[in-house]
Design an enzyme around this catalytic site. Structure first.
Site, PDB file in Angstrom:
ATOM      1  N   GLY A  12       0.759  -1.242   0.000  1.00  0.00           N
ATOM      2  CA  GLY A  12       0.000   0.000   0.000  1.00  0.00           C
ATOM      3  C   GLY A  12       0.793   1.297   0.000  1.00  0.00           C
ATOM      4  N   HIS A 104       0.470  -0.043 -13.790  1.00  0.00           N
ATOM      5  CA  HIS A 104       1.246  -1.256 -14.086  1.00  0.00           C
ATOM      6  C   HIS A 104       2.730  -0.896 -14.048  1.00  0.00           C
ATOM      7  CE1 HIS A 104       1.960  -5.251 -15.660  1.00  0.00           C
ATOM      8  NE2 HIS A 104       2.853  -4.719 -16.462  1.00  0.00           N
ATOM      9  N   ASP A 145      -4.498  -5.834 -18.318  1.00  0.00           N
ATOM     10  CA  ASP A 145      -3.515  -4.825 -18.751  1.00  0.00           C
ATOM     11  C   ASP A 145      -3.753  -4.364 -20.191  1.00  0.00           C
ATOM     12  OD1 ASP A 145      -2.177  -4.875 -16.273  1.00  0.00           O
ATOM     13  OD2 ASP A 145      -0.913  -6.542 -16.905  1.00  0.00           O
TER      14      ASP A 145
END
Length: 193
Positions: A12, A104, A145
């Site tokens: 996180g 990504h 993706d």
């Protein structure tokens, strides 16, 4: 006020960075953090910063009768995936058209798709002999993706860099640029830029 939900699966750092970026603003805020893992440290980070954080396992995430009322309860307008390792179900993409983005840790379309997450991506970059790496922010679609690219930032890497070195260099880009990209996309969505 645009209210953001962040979906996470892990540590996180991006989640905390995004919460801090929008903290104290009256136009955009992080209203909810959702994780598919109850051991995700992102939950602790969110709660420490006063943001509600909930765990929803895969079956619950795939159930519109579980998720849509939750997102409505918190007034969620926009969803950010920040290290979220599950596919977003089609019903959610339909409920939030062009309002779900993902980060990504590579320069898509290279090193994306099923199995390409975390250190797997950086190992693939190293194995390919790439001279640069970077981050991609893209719209979420039903293809892993595969959504339209919104922004990319790159950094050079050397032949001596290990996958961990590559990860560290890429992570610097995430910390610097991801909150800015989110802000720009939200403001564009609202017609303010």
């Amino acid at each position: 006020m645009t209210k953001i939900a962040i979906f996470v699966s892990g540590n996180g750092t991006n989640c905390e960075n995004i919460i801090r970026h929008f903290s104290g603003r009256d136009d955009i805020s992080v209203a909810l953090v959702v994780s598919n893992r109850d051991d995700a440290y992102a939950l602790v980070r969110a709660r420490n910063l006063g943001v509600p954080a909930v765990v929803k396992k895969k079956a619950e995430l795939n159930d519109p009768s579980q998720m849509l009322p939750l997102l409505t309860q918190y007034g969620i307008d926009f969803i950010v995936l920040a290290g979220f390792l599950l596919m977003v179900p089609d019903y959610m993409i339909e409920a939030y058209p062009r309002r779900i983005i993902n980060i990504h840790p590579a320069l898509l379309p290279k090193h994306g798709g099923k199995g390409m997450w975390g250190m797997h991506v950086h190992e693939a970059v190293k194995a390919a002999g790439d001279t640069e790496t970077g981050m991609t922010v893209h719209w979420v679609s039903s293809v892993c993706d595969g959504g339209e690219i919104i922004a990319q930032y790159s950094t050079p890497i050397s032949p001596d860099d290990t996958p961990h070195d590559i990860a560290d260099k890429e992570h610097v880009l995430e910390m610097r640029y991801f909150p800015e990209v989110i802000e720009k996309v939200v403001l564009e969505m609202r017609g303010e830029i």
